[in-house]
Design a protein around this motif. Structure first.
Motif, PDB file in Angstrom:
ATOM      1  N   ARG A 166       1.807   1.175  -5.187  1.00  0.00           N
ATOM      2  CA  ARG A 166       1.367  -0.280  -4.920  1.00  0.00           C
ATOM      3  C   ARG A 166       0.285  -0.280  -5.755  1.00  0.00           C
ATOM      4  NH1 ARG A 166       2.485  -1.514   1.392  1.00  0.00           N
ATOM      5  NH2 ARG A 166       4.839  -1.639   1.023  1.00  0.00           N
TER       6      ARG A 166
ATOM      7  N   GLY B 212       6.078  -1.648  -4.510  1.00  0.00           N
ATOM      8  CA  GLY B 212       5.336  -0.768  -5.407  1.00  0.00           C
ATOM      9  C   GLY B 212       5.976  -0.524  -6.779  1.00  0.00           C
TER      10      GLY B 212
ATOM     11  N   GLN C 162       4.065  -5.799  -3.940  1.00  0.00           N
ATOM     12  CA  GLN C 162       3.389  -5.878  -2.916  1.00  0.00           C
ATOM     13  C   GLN C 162       4.566  -5.018  -1.932  1.00  0.00           C
ATOM     14  OE1 GLN C 162       2.386  -9.816  -1.586  1.00  0.00           O
ATOM     15  NE2 GLN C 162       0.873  -9.916  -3.186  1.00  0.00           N
TER      16      GLN C 162
END
Length: 392
Positions: free
Chosen positions: A217, A244, A241
């Protein structure tokens, strides 16, 4: 204009207000149309009263204005737009307005069939509520596929119309998402366990069968190590978000799969498929496969049981020492009526190990095995339906 006096009301009315009557001297009825209708009404209601029946209040059809229609259920005059169409009526409109039509239909189904559910079960599946209740009891009160939820939905073959069992909402929906294809369900189970061709291809490309979305991420590089070109678009932000990965990674995964779903390989891949618990990105899937795996909880055991269920190899009938037969749908076998609520866990785990080994040993994705099995099952269903029709 020629007038005539009505013998009932005593008023002089135009001759157009009288029916024709050949036996009279002037060829017209003795009473005007309004009085004639009242006389017929009194006679009809007297006969109905003698039979113990109650008729509605008399109403002249000519009292309804143009563009309006009388509803015989609510006894109101409404615009014709409030009525549905009915080609069997001379007016082309239903006898009742839409709300009354629905209410009358509901009352009729409850009166003739006991309930709306009973009516729909008879109409769609040829079953009754009592029959469905008995089927649920024979299943031990559980869905035969997942062995976890309460069975509430009648499952049937859309090809042959034959009822296969009573399933929970999620399992019934998942079969539809996979288009009742047992081979696709089996491949989905292998895909979730990183045993299929897609996992092998990912190992060759990345050295791993899947992408660790949680660990990536904060990464600003692509899957192959180059610096990512972050666009800052809503899609880019959502990919980073939630999964990743970035937009370039998604396009690369899609190119690795040739643009097709990593599970069924027969539909374009449109969705990023990932594990909701670990965040691992497995690949790109079509809408049906992605939703179907989600409805079955990303559970390989349920997927393989669903595949065997469609092939007719999950639910069987066995004899009991006392004489009557019962259902059997787990290995090792157990009487479903003896398993308490919430007690299917150990049986489900053991059955999952058995079906995993069976599917791995019999796996033949390169040959026509599963296609032949499916076709044989369909032909058997047609043959049995034909024999039943001849006997009837």
């Amino acid at each position: 204009m020629i007038y005539k006096r009505c013998r009932d009301c005593g008023e002089s009315r135009p001759t157009t207000e009288f029916w024709k009557l050949k036996s009279s001297n002037d060829g017209l009825a003795y009473y005007c149309k309004a009085c004639f209708g009242l006389r017929n009404s009194r006679s009809y209601r007297k006969k109905q009263a003698e039979l113990g029946k109650e008729a509605r209040a008399y109403r002249r059809h000519s009292d309804v204005p143009q563009g309006m229609k009388y509803c015989a259920h609510c006894n109101e005059i409404k615009p014709v737009d409030a009525f549905g169409s009915n080609r069997s009526e001379s007016s082309g409109l239903a006898s009742y307005c839409r709300p009354c039509h629905n209410k009358a239909g509901l009352e009729g189904r409850e009166r003739n069939h006991g309930s709306v559910r009973n009516y729909l079960l008879k109409l769609r599946y040829g079953l009754t509520e009592a029959g469905v209740g008995q089927m649920i009891a024979d299943q031990g009160g559980t869905c035969v596929i997942c062995l976890r939820a309460k069975p509430e939905h009648v499952d049937h073959s859309h090809l042959t119309g034959r009822v296969r069992g009573i399933l929970c909402f999620r399992c019934n929906g998942a079969l539809g998402q996979f288009k009742d294809d047992p081979r696709c369900l089996g491949d989905a189970a292998n895909y979730l366990e990183f045993q299929g061709p897609h996992a092998h291809r990912m190992k060759l490309e990345l050295g791993l069968p899947a992408v660790d979305g949680h660990a990536r991420r904060g990464e600003a590089t692509t899957l192959w190590g180059t610096r990512a070109k972050l666009s800052g678009t809503p899609r880019q932000n959502r990919l980073r978000q939630r999964y990743g990965i970035n937009d370039e990674d998604a396009r690369w995964l899609l190119s690795v799969q040739g643009g097709m779903c990593a599970v069924c390989w027969s539909a374009p891949a449109e969705h990023v498929d990932h594990d909701h618990v670990t965040g691992v990105v497995r690949g790109m899937a079509c809408g049906g496969c992605n939703a179907g795996m989600g409805q079955l909880g990303d559970d390989p055991t349920s997927l393989r049981r669903a595949a065997d269920y469609l092939l007719g190899e999950l639910v069987g009938v066995v004899s009991t020492p006392s004489g009557p037969t019962r259902l059997s749908f787990t290995v090792p076998d157990v009487d479903p009526r003896t398993v308490p609520a919430g007690g299917w866990g150990p049986y489900r785990e053991a059955d999952g190990h058995h079906r995993r080994s069976t599917w791995q040993e019999g796996d033949d994705r390169d040959g026509p095995k599963w296609i032949d099995v499916c076709l044989a099952k369909i032909l058997d269903s047609y043959r049995s339906m034909g024999e039943g029709h001849v006997r009837a």
